[in-house]
Design a protein around this motif. Sequence first.
Motif, PDB file in Angstrom:
ATOM      1  N   LEU A   1       8.223 -14.282  -0.941  1.00  0.00           N
ATOM      2  CA  LEU A   1       7.162 -14.906  -0.153  1.00  0.00           C
ATOM      3  C   LEU A   1       5.853 -14.111  -0.257  1.00  0.00           C
ATOM      4  O   LEU A   1       4.765 -14.672  -0.302  1.00  0.00           O
ATOM      5  N   ALA A   2       5.975 -12.778  -0.317  1.00  0.00           N
ATOM      6  CA  ALA A   2       4.775 -11.936  -0.420  1.00  0.00           C
ATOM      7  C   ALA A   2       4.059 -12.174  -1.745  1.00  0.00           C
ATOM      8  O   ALA A   2       2.826 -12.134  -1.814  1.00  0.00           O
ATOM      9  N   LEU A   3       4.845 -12.436  -2.810  1.00  0.00           N
ATOM     10  CA  LEU A   3       4.243 -12.655  -4.133  1.00  0.00           C
ATOM     11  C   LEU A   3       3.334 -13.883  -4.142  1.00  0.00           C
ATOM     12  O   LEU A   3       2.365 -13.949  -4.904  1.00  0.00           O
ATOM     13  N   LEU A   4       3.658 -14.858  -3.279  1.00  0.00           N
ATOM     14  CA  LEU A   4       2.850 -16.078  -3.240  1.00  0.00           C
ATOM     15  C   LEU A   4       1.420 -15.794  -2.774  1.00  0.00           C
ATOM     16  O   LEU A   4       0.510 -16.565  -3.058  1.00  0.00           O
ATOM     17  N   SER A   5       1.251 -14.673  -2.046  1.00  0.00           N
ATOM     18  CA  SER A   5      -0.068 -14.372  -1.476  1.00  0.00           C
ATOM     19  C   SER A   5      -0.861 -13.372  -2.294  1.00  0.00           C
ATOM     20  O   SER A   5      -1.897 -12.889  -1.842  1.00  0.00           O
ATOM     21  N   ILE A   6      -0.381 -13.033  -3.499  1.00  0.00           N
ATOM     22  CA  ILE A   6      -1.035 -11.967  -4.268  1.00  0.00           C
ATOM     23  C   ILE A   6      -2.488 -12.293  -4.577  1.00  0.00           C
ATOM     24  O   ILE A   6      -3.359 -11.418  -4.505  1.00  0.00           O
ATOM     25  N   SER A   7      -2.770 -13.555  -4.887  1.00  0.00           N
ATOM     26  CA  SER A   7      -4.158 -13.925  -5.217  1.00  0.00           C
ATOM     27  C   SER A   7      -5.068 -13.679  -4.008  1.00  0.00           C
ATOM     28  O   SER A   7      -6.217 -13.256  -4.151  1.00  0.00           O
ATOM     29  N   THR A   8      -4.512 -13.908  -2.805  1.00  0.00           N
ATOM     30  CA  THR A   8      -5.295 -13.662  -1.577  1.00  0.00           C
ATOM     31  C   THR A   8      -5.601 -12.178  -1.453  1.00  0.00           C
ATOM     32  O   THR A   8      -6.726 -11.775  -1.108  1.00  0.00           O
ATOM     33  N   PHE A   9      -4.592 -11.342  -1.738  1.00  0.00           N
ATOM     34  CA  PHE A   9      -4.796  -9.888  -1.641  1.00  0.00           C
ATOM     35  C   PHE A   9      -5.853  -9.433  -2.651  1.00  0.00           C
ATOM     36  O   PHE A   9      -6.682  -8.564  -2.355  1.00  0.00           O
ATOM     37  N   GLN A  10      -5.788 -10.034  -3.838  1.00  0.00           N
ATOM     38  CA  GLN A  10      -6.752  -9.637  -4.874  1.00  0.00           C
ATOM     39  C   GLN A  10      -8.180  -9.979  -4.442  1.00  0.00           C
ATOM     40  O   GLN A  10      -9.113  -9.210  -4.697  1.00  0.00           O
ATOM     41  N   ARG A  11      -8.328 -11.154  -3.792  1.00  0.00           N
ATOM     42  CA  ARG A  11      -9.656 -11.530  -3.293  1.00  0.00           C
ATOM     43  C   ARG A  11     -10.086 -10.563  -2.175  1.00  0.00           C
ATOM     44  O   ARG A  11     -11.242 -10.179  -2.084  1.00  0.00           O
ATOM     45  N   ALA A  12      -9.097 -10.172  -1.343  1.00  0.00           N
ATOM     46  CA  ALA A  12      -9.406  -9.284  -0.210  1.00  0.00           C
ATOM     47  C   ALA A  12      -9.852  -7.903  -0.686  1.00  0.00           C
ATOM     48  O   ALA A  12     -10.548  -7.188   0.043  1.00  0.00           O
ATOM     49  N   LEU A  13      -9.463  -7.532  -1.907  1.00  0.00           N
ATOM     50  CA  LEU A  13      -9.886  -6.226  -2.444  1.00  0.00           C
ATOM     51  C   LEU A  13     -11.398  -6.166  -2.652  1.00  0.00           C
ATOM     52  O   LEU A  13     -11.963  -5.099  -2.835  1.00  0.00           O
ATOM     53  N   LYS A  14     -12.048  -7.352  -2.685  1.00  0.00           N
ATOM     54  CA  LYS A  14     -13.511  -7.411  -2.847  1.00  0.00           C
ATOM     55  C   LYS A  14     -14.215  -7.665  -1.513  1.00  0.00           C
ATOM     56  O   LYS A  14     -15.418  -7.868  -1.475  1.00  0.00           O
ATOM     57  N   ASP A  15     -13.443  -7.680  -0.404  1.00  0.00           N
ATOM     58  CA  ASP A  15     -14.004  -7.993   0.916  1.00  0.00           C
ATOM     59  C   ASP A  15     -15.053  -6.952   1.322  1.00  0.00           C
ATOM     60  O   ASP A  15     -14.900  -5.764   1.018  1.00  0.00           O
ATOM     61  N   PRO A  16     -16.126  -7.358   1.978  1.00  0.00           N
ATOM     62  CA  PRO A  16     -17.147  -6.372   2.385  1.00  0.00           C
ATOM     63  C   PRO A  16     -16.640  -5.379   3.447  1.00  0.00           C
ATOM     64  O   PRO A  16     -17.178  -4.285   3.587  1.00  0.00           O
ATOM     65  N   ASN A  17     -15.602  -5.765   4.215  1.00  0.00           N
ATOM     66  CA  ASN A  17     -15.071  -4.863   5.249  1.00  0.00           C
ATOM     67  C   ASN A  17     -14.125  -3.844   4.617  1.00  0.00           C
ATOM     68  O   ASN A  17     -13.135  -4.211   3.986  1.00  0.00           O
ATOM     69  N   GLN A  18     -14.414  -2.557   4.811  1.00  0.00           N
ATOM     70  CA  GLN A  18     -13.608  -1.522   4.152  1.00  0.00           C
ATOM     71  C   GLN A  18     -12.155  -1.539   4.635  1.00  0.00           C
ATOM     72  O   GLN A  18     -11.230  -1.258   3.874  1.00  0.00           O
ATOM     73  N   PHE A  19     -11.932  -1.884   5.908  1.00  0.00           N
ATOM     74  CA  PHE A  19     -10.566  -1.883   6.421  1.00  0.00           C
ATOM     75  C   PHE A  19      -9.739  -3.004   5.807  1.00  0.00           C
ATOM     76  O   PHE A  19      -8.536  -2.851   5.573  1.00  0.00           O
ATOM     77  N   ILE A  20     -10.384  -4.132   5.541  1.00  0.00           N
ATOM     78  CA  ILE A  20      -9.670  -5.242   4.888  1.00  0.00           C
ATOM     79  C   ILE A  20      -9.312  -4.839   3.455  1.00  0.00           C
ATOM     80  O   ILE A  20      -8.190  -5.063   2.988  1.00  0.00           O
ATOM     81  N   ARG A  21     -10.265  -4.216   2.746  1.00  0.00           N
ATOM     82  CA  ARG A  21      -9.984  -3.783   1.368  1.00  0.00           C
ATOM     83  C   ARG A  21      -8.804  -2.797   1.343  1.00  0.00           C
ATOM     84  O   ARG A  21      -7.895  -2.894   0.526  1.00  0.00           O
ATOM     85  N   ALA A  22      -8.854  -1.847   2.267  1.00  0.00           N
ATOM     86  CA  ALA A  22      -7.782  -0.842   2.306  1.00  0.00           C
ATOM     87  C   ALA A  22      -6.449  -1.478   2.671  1.00  0.00           C
ATOM     88  O   ALA A  22      -5.407  -1.174   2.061  1.00  0.00           O
ATOM     89  N   SER A  23      -6.457  -2.377   3.655  1.00  0.00           N
ATOM     90  CA  SER A  23      -5.214  -3.028   4.071  1.00  0.00           C
ATOM     91  C   SER A  23      -4.631  -3.870   2.949  1.00  0.00           C
ATOM     92  O   SER A  23      -3.409  -3.909   2.750  1.00  0.00           O
ATOM     93  N   ALA A  24      -5.506  -4.571   2.204  1.00  0.00           N
ATOM     94  CA  ALA A  24      -5.026  -5.404   1.085  1.00  0.00           C
ATOM     95  C   ALA A  24      -4.335  -4.533   0.036  1.00  0.00           C
ATOM     96  O   ALA A  24      -3.265  -4.881  -0.483  1.00  0.00           O
ATOM     97  N   LEU A  25      -4.942  -3.380  -0.264  1.00  0.00           N
ATOM     98  CA  LEU A  25      -4.342  -2.470  -1.246  1.00  0.00           C
ATOM     99  C   LEU A  25      -3.004  -1.925  -0.730  1.00  0.00           C
ATOM    100  O   LEU A  25      -2.037  -1.793  -1.483  1.00  0.00           O
ATOM    101  N   ARG A  26      -2.962  -1.656   0.569  1.00  0.00           N
ATOM    102  CA  ARG A  26      -1.728  -1.117   1.151  1.00  0.00           C
ATOM    103  C   ARG A  26      -0.602  -2.151   1.064  1.00  0.00           C
ATOM    104  O   ARG A  26       0.536  -1.821   0.732  1.00  0.00           O
ATOM    105  N   VAL A  27      -0.921  -3.412   1.361  1.00  0.00           N
ATOM    106  CA  VAL A  27       0.104  -4.471   1.281  1.00  0.00           C
ATOM    107  C   VAL A  27       0.530  -4.654  -0.171  1.00  0.00           C
ATOM    108  O   VAL A  27       1.725  -4.759  -0.483  1.00  0.00           O
ATOM    109  N   LEU A  28      -0.448  -4.679  -1.071  1.00  0.00           N
ATOM    110  CA  LEU A  28      -0.150  -4.896  -2.490  1.00  0.00           C
ATOM    111  C   LEU A  28       0.793  -3.808  -3.018  1.00  0.00           C
ATOM    112  O   LEU A  28       1.751  -4.096  -3.747  1.00  0.00           O
TER     113      LEU A  28
END
Length: 1099
Positions: free
Chosen positions: A108-135
């Motif tokens: 199920l987590a693999l289905l959201s990978i594209s979302t995480f990749q987009r979140a890596l470009k998010d202007p909020n640093q905490f979102i970028r860090a969280s996306a990398l942590r989940v990935l």
Amino acid sequence: MSTVALYSEQGGAEAAVEAGLESSSPTSGAGLFSADFRKNEDLKEMLESNKESLKLEAMKRVVGLIAKGKNASELFPAVVKNVANKNIELKKLVYVYLVRYAEEQQDLALLSISTFQRALKDPNQFIRASALRVLSSIRVPIIVPIMMLAIKEAAADLSPYVRKTAAHAIQKLYSLDPDQKEQLIEVIEKLLKDKSTLVAGSVVVAFEEVCPDRIDLIHKNYRKLCNLLVDVEEWGQVVIISMLTRYARTQFTSPWTEGAMFDENNDKAFYESDSEEKKDQTEAKPYIMDPDHRLLLRNTKPLLQSRNTAVVMSVAQLYWHLAPKHEVNIVTKSLVRLLRSHREVQYVVLQNIATMSIQRKGMFEPFMKSFYVRSTDATHIKTLKLEILTNLANEANISTILREFQTYVKSQDKAFAAATIQAIGRCATNISEVTDTCLNGLVLLLSNRDETVVAESVVVIKKLLQTQPTQHSEIIKHMAKLFDNITVSMARASILWLMGEYCERVPKIAPDVLRKMAKTFTAEEDIVKLQTVNLAAKLYLTNSKQTKLLTQYILNLGKYDQSYDIRDRTRFIRQLIVPNGKSGALNKYARRILLAPKPAPVLESAFKDRDRYQLGTLSHSINTKASGYQELSDWPAVAPDQSVRNVEVIEPVQEWAPLVGKTKKPKSDKFYSDDEEEKEEVEGSERSGSEGSSSSSSSSEESSSESEEESSEESDKTSSDSGKSSSGSQKISSESESEQKKKKKKKTKKAPQKSKTTPAFSDSDENGNGPAAVDSSSSAESSSDSETDSEDDSESDAPTTQQKKKSDVKSKPKVEGKSKMEVSLLDLDDFSPAPTNAPKPSVVSSSLLSDLEGLSLSNVSSTMQVTTPSFGPVKTYELLHHMTGKGLSAKYHFPRQPCLYQPSMVSVQVILANGSDHSLEEIHIGDRSPAGLNIHCFNTIERLEPEASVTVSMGIDFSDSTQAANFQLCTKEDQFNVSIQPAVGELLMPSTMTEQDFSKEQGKLLGMNETSATVTMATANTSSQAINKQVLSVANVGVVSSTQNSFHRFAGRTVSSGALVLVSLELKESSAALLTISTEKSVMASMLLRDLKQALAQA
């Protein structure tokens, strides 16, 4: 390894906290972890609703469930749908959830990978860090390339928080696919150059996990890591210190070489007047410490004051493994401070202290009282403290330690009591002076009711007797008499072994013991049976007339025993000792085999070989090599090239410390006396410290470490700014170096002064400039500044006038007062003031001493103080009659004043009188008993004329016991044995406290600590004044003011240990009263109760 794992997992918790803080208002956040257990069936519906507020509330509750340890994995499909939600608060909470469950629900987590990749470009640093942590938490090999790309991008992110997350992700990716090692090393190399303190700890964790052997990556970053260390967060400090310890062992030469002289500060030659000493200096090859080695030691020293126990332990092990031996002692106080932490921390710290104390006893001897066992300690803590006390034992302190051990043997904790007996045995073998004392004590323990104590005593006595068996046949006989009453098999076996081994010394007793054993042979344990067979064989060889039939009987019993060990032993013994045709050849050697002299066993510490592991590691704790343990390498014989640590190509640093000694300076006669010079030096260090500039006091330390100090100040100030390059600070520092050199050459009239007055107990500010700064970065700078002033040879500032010097000399006492006031209150329990050579009552007032006595951070209220006695009845006792003393008579009394020589001593005044017709010469104190009795003797009285008398003062440490102090009072011709027997009330010193504090402390001393009795008061003693007078005549206690007329309260402390003694008297009807004494010293309580009853009952 545990530290690394803990550190890398920290990120998830951190993000949860941040998310909780940012996404919850003060009202809604209050109920996040509340105990209101609402039903969670509606969570799925709330997560799938269209309302943002409902989703947010649901996610808060879900994260709350995770925090409580509940399983929320069935909500994964509903949560993962919200991963693309635009609400930042909701997205953070979703990421926190995904970090926890992504590994379990990988598909199920693999289905959201594209979302995480987009979140890596998010202007909020905490979102970028969280996306990398989940990935990086999705453990599927197929997404390794995506993770690798994300980590590389994050490593170049502008936010240090995201770069830190990238460093954490490196470890996760490496454990998933070790083939990515080379690419990951490139990222680590890039992140190691990062100047942010937030990133430093995390990247070193990644380095330790992925490529700990690549020390070439550290060279260029070594100085930066040393300087950033004080500002890195605590767990990062632990990892960096551990890594730098390993690095230093490969890059610097050993500072422990025998006969090595430290030539860092070569100013000593300037002061020397003895030419021979100079000659020796030139002959001995000086050890010159690498400036980078010194930089590491200097920058880690302030961390000994860290609130984090792991940081303190890391610095302690760094100093143990890297510092010159004379510098290691600075970690002692910090380690002792950690013993006030939780028992888990105590356990690890005590293990490390146990290892240290074997090699360097002197480090911990001043703090011996800190290792006394408390009744509240767990068994494993008690055993470790016992181990340390045994390691610290020497001729000087053995009497104190044995007195402690006597108490421990009576402990209800059987394992601890047994361990104490083992410790007594070790002390007896290590210190020959007390071997007999210990043996006699252990023999007395044989009559103890407790079987465990008796059994352990027998085993230890057996080992001790092996060291000198000829002298102790009486002890062997005594043990034989006790044999029937001992039931523990190990003890019975030990006695049988002793009987057999020394059967020729007890020829009448050994056969009788064998006879008894023949009766009970079948019912004994295997170990006892084996020793019985051995005893029978030895007696058969030495006394066959009496024991031949017994031996045959026992061998026949053993032949059919159920245990094959005993059957085998019996067959072997029969063939060995009973001659027959086949075994005749062996029979000749039977006596040499069975009765061969056996070496005495060596009683060693269990921690003797632990030092092969690095201190503070899991391997050291479990005494086995743990997985992932990296051994410390040996020091290199020749130091590798130090230029590899230079960040840019600069002129090689010339060591100009030796030039100081070579430059010709006009020799001038010393104008000031030595005392004044020392005063001057104090002011010099104080001035330079208060001005706070290490550059103005041009240090004679190697220039490179000085420049690093300056760059560290810059990096401290600009640690958040990642834009500035390190080369700029390097250029500035190199410029300042050349300026320093020019100044140095110009100053030819200045004499370098070695600061000798560094306060012993102050770690934060070594110049005695008042309390250290609170701010972390400023405290780091001030501590490093002050250390260059005090540790290295600092030269005075600009030339000062005679007038200024004189005024500074006058202000000297103030300086000393300041430094004394900086004694850490935590450590006051462990220090006793050094005894002065001659008593000077005018210098130290009794009230000052008593105030110092009262300083303690125990649970006692701050309003409680030790005071001078309010009533001082003087009872004089006879010490030596003039008939016995051939004209010399002596009387003594207790003045009830604090002892000037040592706080734990009771002050005694002795009046010596000469009643003869001739003068007495050289009156002094001779031998004392017991040998370890601590007495401060009076100075020898050269001559006492006829009919003259003199009063002298003594100090005696009775150790809170009424046992008499026996000693010899000697004249030139004679010696007289005398003894001073203290009344129990004289072993106290008065203490003042409020009525509330009295009740509070009395409430803590209940049960076994409370002794009470009903007293029939004499009619003359019913008034308040009379009661106070009678109580104070018996005991040196302080009166506690009371609001009730029927209650009288008194408080004091024992002189030696400082234990609280509380006396309360409640008046009842018809001249009866209830007298209660509350104290931990139950023996003292019962004796004091008896004396007070007697005093109050008589008119």
